[in-house]
Design a protein around this motif. Structure first.
Motif, PDB file in Angstrom:
ATOM      1  N   ALA A  30       0.236  -6.502 -11.386  1.00  0.00           N
ATOM      2  CA  ALA A  30       0.957  -5.411 -10.720  1.00  0.00           C
ATOM      3  C   ALA A  30       2.452  -5.452 -11.036  1.00  0.00           C
ATOM      4  CB  ALA A  30       0.723  -5.490  -9.223  1.00  0.00           C
ATOM      5  N   VAL A  31       2.798  -5.161 -12.290  1.00  0.00           N
ATOM      6  CA  VAL A  31       4.191  -5.260 -12.731  1.00  0.00           C
ATOM      7  C   VAL A  31       4.871  -3.898 -12.821  1.00  0.00           C
ATOM      8  CG1 VAL A  31       3.817  -7.433 -13.944  1.00  0.00           C
ATOM      9  CG2 VAL A  31       3.449  -5.267 -15.153  1.00  0.00           C
ATOM     10  N   SER A  32       4.179  -2.835 -12.453  1.00  0.00           N
ATOM     11  CA  SER A  32       4.770  -1.496 -12.460  1.00  0.00           C
ATOM     12  C   SER A  32       4.049  -0.661 -11.411  1.00  0.00           C
ATOM     13  CB  SER A  32       4.611  -0.841 -13.835  1.00  0.00           C
ATOM     14  OG  SER A  32       3.255  -0.492 -14.069  1.00  0.00           O
ATOM     15  N   PRO A  33       4.669   0.441 -10.949  1.00  0.00           N
ATOM     16  CA  PRO A  33       3.981   1.292  -9.971  1.00  0.00           C
ATOM     17  C   PRO A  33       2.619   1.774 -10.465  1.00  0.00           C
ATOM     18  CG  PRO A  33       6.302   1.853 -10.059  1.00  0.00           C
ATOM     19  CD  PRO A  33       6.062   0.877 -11.176  1.00  0.00           C
ATOM     20  N   LYS A  34       2.521   2.122 -11.737  1.00  0.00           N
ATOM     21  CA  LYS A  34       1.254   2.595 -12.286  1.00  0.00           C
ATOM     22  C   LYS A  34       0.188   1.519 -12.204  1.00  0.00           C
ATOM     23  CE  LYS A  34      -0.825   4.517 -16.495  1.00  0.00           C
ATOM     24  NZ  LYS A  34      -0.559   4.968 -17.889  1.00  0.00           N
ATOM     25  N   LEU A  35       0.552   0.276 -12.541  1.00  0.00           N
ATOM     26  CA  LEU A  35      -0.435  -0.803 -12.515  1.00  0.00           C
ATOM     27  C   LEU A  35      -0.764  -1.222 -11.091  1.00  0.00           C
ATOM     28  CD1 LEU A  35       0.755  -2.949 -15.555  1.00  0.00           C
ATOM     29  CD2 LEU A  35      -1.151  -1.342 -15.443  1.00  0.00           C
ATOM     30  N   ARG A  36       0.173  -1.082 -10.161  1.00  0.00           N
ATOM     31  CA  ARG A  36      -0.150  -1.386  -8.761  1.00  0.00           C
ATOM     32  C   ARG A  36      -1.192  -0.419  -8.207  1.00  0.00           C
ATOM     33  NH1 ARG A  36       5.457  -2.663  -8.492  1.00  0.00           N
ATOM     34  NH2 ARG A  36       6.028  -0.585  -7.737  1.00  0.00           N
ATOM     35  N   ARG A  37      -1.173   0.803  -8.689  1.00  0.00           N
ATOM     36  CA  ARG A  37      -2.143   1.802  -8.214  1.00  0.00           C
ATOM     37  C   ARG A  37      -3.478   1.717  -8.944  1.00  0.00           C
ATOM     38  NH1 ARG A  37       2.493   5.078  -8.781  1.00  0.00           N
ATOM     39  NH2 ARG A  37       1.657   5.901 -10.741  1.00  0.00           N
ATOM     40  N   ASP A  38      -3.512   1.037 -10.086  1.00  0.00           N
ATOM     41  CA  ASP A  38      -4.716   1.017 -10.909  1.00  0.00           C
ATOM     42  C   ASP A  38      -5.841   0.255 -10.211  1.00  0.00           C
ATOM     43  OD1 ASP A  38      -5.552   1.536 -13.959  1.00  0.00           O
ATOM     44  OD2 ASP A  38      -6.435  -0.351 -13.274  1.00  0.00           O
ATOM     45  N   PRO A  39      -7.069   0.801 -10.199  1.00  0.00           N
ATOM     46  CA  PRO A  39      -8.166   0.141  -9.490  1.00  0.00           C
ATOM     47  C   PRO A  39      -8.753  -1.067 -10.211  1.00  0.00           C
ATOM     48  CG  PRO A  39      -8.966   2.124 -10.536  1.00  0.00           C
ATOM     49  CD  PRO A  39      -7.472   2.112 -10.738  1.00  0.00           C
ATOM     50  N   GLY A  40      -8.376  -1.266 -11.488  1.00  0.00           N
ATOM     51  CA  GLY A  40      -8.853  -2.445 -12.199  1.00  0.00           C
ATOM     52  C   GLY A  40     -10.022  -2.199 -13.121  1.00  0.00           C
ATOM     53  N   LEU A  41     -10.381  -0.938 -13.343  1.00  0.00           N
ATOM     54  CA  LEU A  41     -11.464  -0.592 -14.259  1.00  0.00           C
ATOM     55  C   LEU A  41     -11.187   0.807 -14.788  1.00  0.00           C
ATOM     56  CD1 LEU A  41     -14.659   0.145 -12.084  1.00  0.00           C
ATOM     57  CD2 LEU A  41     -12.350   0.032 -11.197  1.00  0.00           C
ATOM     58  N   SER A  42     -11.985   1.245 -15.742  1.00  0.00           N
ATOM     59  CA  SER A  42     -11.765   2.560 -16.339  1.00  0.00           C
ATOM     60  C   SER A  42     -12.263   3.666 -15.415  1.00  0.00           C
ATOM     61  CB  SER A  42     -12.487   2.656 -17.682  1.00  0.00           C
ATOM     62  OG  SER A  42     -13.891   2.714 -17.489  1.00  0.00           O
ATOM     63  N   GLN A  43     -11.750   4.869 -15.639  1.00  0.00           N
ATOM     64  CA  GLN A  43     -12.212   5.999 -14.837  1.00  0.00           C
ATOM     65  C   GLN A  43     -13.696   6.255 -15.054  1.00  0.00           C
ATOM     66  OE1 GLN A  43     -10.227   7.698 -12.521  1.00  0.00           O
ATOM     67  NE2 GLN A  43     -12.284   8.362 -11.894  1.00  0.00           N
ATOM     68  N   GLN A  44     -14.174   6.054 -16.261  1.00  0.00           N
ATOM     69  CA  GLN A  44     -15.600   6.243 -16.543  1.00  0.00           C
ATOM     70  C   GLN A  44     -16.449   5.271 -15.730  1.00  0.00           C
ATOM     71  OE1 GLN A  44     -16.638   5.812 -20.693  1.00  0.00           O
ATOM     72  NE2 GLN A  44     -18.756   6.457 -20.364  1.00  0.00           N
ATOM     73  N   GLU A  45     -16.021   4.014 -15.680  1.00  0.00           N
ATOM     74  CA  GLU A  45     -16.747   3.034 -14.871  1.00  0.00           C
ATOM     75  C   GLU A  45     -16.680   3.406 -13.390  1.00  0.00           C
ATOM     76  OE1 GLU A  45     -16.232  -1.165 -17.219  1.00  0.00           O
ATOM     77  OE2 GLU A  45     -14.405  -0.229 -16.433  1.00  0.00           O
ATOM     78  N   LEU A  46     -15.494   3.800 -12.940  1.00  0.00           N
ATOM     79  CA  LEU A  46     -15.321   4.148 -11.538  1.00  0.00           C
ATOM     80  C   LEU A  46     -16.156   5.368 -11.156  1.00  0.00           C
ATOM     81  CD1 LEU A  46     -13.922   3.433  -8.922  1.00  0.00           C
ATOM     82  CD2 LEU A  46     -11.938   4.757  -9.665  1.00  0.00           C
ATOM     83  N   ASP A  47     -16.242   6.339 -12.050  1.00  0.00           N
ATOM     84  CA  ASP A  47     -17.069   7.530 -11.778  1.00  0.00           C
ATOM     85  C   ASP A  47     -18.538   7.151 -11.614  1.00  0.00           C
ATOM     86  OD1 ASP A  47     -14.882   9.201 -11.845  1.00  0.00           O
ATOM     87  OD2 ASP A  47     -15.218   9.879 -13.907  1.00  0.00           O
ATOM     88  N   LYS A  48     -19.010   6.217 -12.427  1.00  0.00           N
ATOM     89  CA  LYS A  48     -20.398   5.757 -12.313  1.00  0.00           C
ATOM     90  C   LYS A  48     -20.626   5.082 -10.959  1.00  0.00           C
ATOM     91  CE  LYS A  48     -24.537   4.131 -13.270  1.00  0.00           C
ATOM     92  NZ  LYS A  48     -25.741   4.988 -13.163  1.00  0.00           N
ATOM     93  N   ILE A  49     -19.667   4.280 -10.540  1.00  0.00           N
ATOM     94  CA  ILE A  49     -19.796   3.578  -9.267  1.00  0.00           C
ATOM     95  C   ILE A  49     -19.722   4.557  -8.101  1.00  0.00           C
ATOM     96  CG2 ILE A  49     -18.615   1.913  -7.770  1.00  0.00           C
ATOM     97  CD1 ILE A  49     -17.880   0.512 -10.549  1.00  0.00           C
ATOM     98  N   LYS A  50     -18.836   5.540  -8.191  1.00  0.00           N
ATOM     99  CA  LYS A  50     -18.771   6.586  -7.163  1.00  0.00           C
ATOM    100  C   LYS A  50     -20.112   7.316  -7.048  1.00  0.00           C
ATOM    101  CE  LYS A  50     -15.190   9.315  -7.343  1.00  0.00           C
ATOM    102  NZ  LYS A  50     -14.094  10.135  -7.930  1.00  0.00           N
TER     103      LYS A  50
END
Length: 258
Positions: A147-167
């Motif tokens: 978490a070294v930048s605002p963008k990385l602090r918000r990042d869930p830790g996986l790709s959007q494609q992976e996250l969409d599958k989990i959702k």
């Protein structure tokens, strides 16, 4: 954790296995499979699970020291397998972890398997849930990407494609996710959990332990490891009760009627 080292798909990564009952993959935190991580594995074995601990970094059984930890972090930072600073990223190591989970699911009773990630590997547990066999992902203080930048602090830790599958799985399979963190933990930032809540909604249960000034359990501001270093058994602190909830969550999800 005294167990036989076995190979699962990759001869360069040892997996340590012990126990009977539903399967749980326990992914070590930095710097690796320390005595504290092994003790947590033994706790899960005593709770009635078959536990597999892959060892993709560090030296199994080696105690944590500052120099050892820094050396492991330095190697991980330049590894393409872990992509420590990448946003919206698939991480190659999670493909291996999915294979470990699938293998374990085929050999153990229960409704799928649980996967627990801690610290550096916290988000890896969620990424394994693109596989239907993973029915109980537990994210303890997920700290990747760093978490070294605002963008990385918000990042869930996986790709959007992976996250969409989990959702999708939360809607169609009833997948539930458990997340753990300390309230002042900058390595597992609140912004990351806000993203996960926004994406997963009620399918995400979050336990946030108070580590603010004057907290009842005396946690330092630096408190980070919910399930290992910062857990106290006597007298039990809130991390102890969070570990109890994690075990209960695994039982609920792995023994429920499909």
């Amino acid at each position: 954790m005294e167990a036989r080292a076995v190979h699962r798909r990759r001869p360069d990564v040892d997996c340590f296995e012990k126990g009977d009952g539903p399967g749980v993959v326990l992914i070590p935190e930095i710097p690796g499979l320390t005595p504290e991580v092994a003790a947590f594995g033994e706790h899960l074995v005593d709770a009635g699970f078959t536990v597999v601990i892959p060892s993709p970094f560090g030296t199994p059984g080696r105690p944590e020291t500052a120099n050892y930890t820094l050396g492991v972090i330095a190697r991980l930072c330049v590894s393409k397998e872990f992509r420590c600073f990448a946003a919206n990223a698939e991480r190659p190591i999670t493909k291996y972890l999915r294979a470990v989970a699938t293998d374990l699911a085929g050999r153990t009773p229960g409704r799928g398997v649980g996967v627990i990630g801690m610290c550096f590997t916290g988000g890896f547990a969620l990424a394994t849930a693109v596989e239907d066999v993973v029915t109980a992902p537990v994210l303890s203080q997920p700290s990747t990407p760093f978490a070294v930048s605002p963008k990385l602090r918000r990042d869930p830790g996986l790709s959007q494609q992976e996250l969409d599958k989990i959702k999708e799985r939360t809607r169609t399979d009833g997948l539930c996710v458990l997340g753990l963190r300390f309230s002042r933990d900058r390595m597992a930032p609140a912004e990351r959990f806000a993203t996960l809540r926004e994406q997963l909604g009620d399918a995400l249960e979050v336990i946030e332990l108070d580590s603010g000034p004057g907290n009842a359990d005396g946690y330092p501001r630096s408190a980070h490891s919910v399930l290992t270093r910062d857990l106290r058994e006597s007298p039990p602190n809130s991390a102890y009760h969070a570990r109890d909830r994690a075990v209960e969550f695994l039982r609920e999800q792995l023994t429920a009627t499909a």
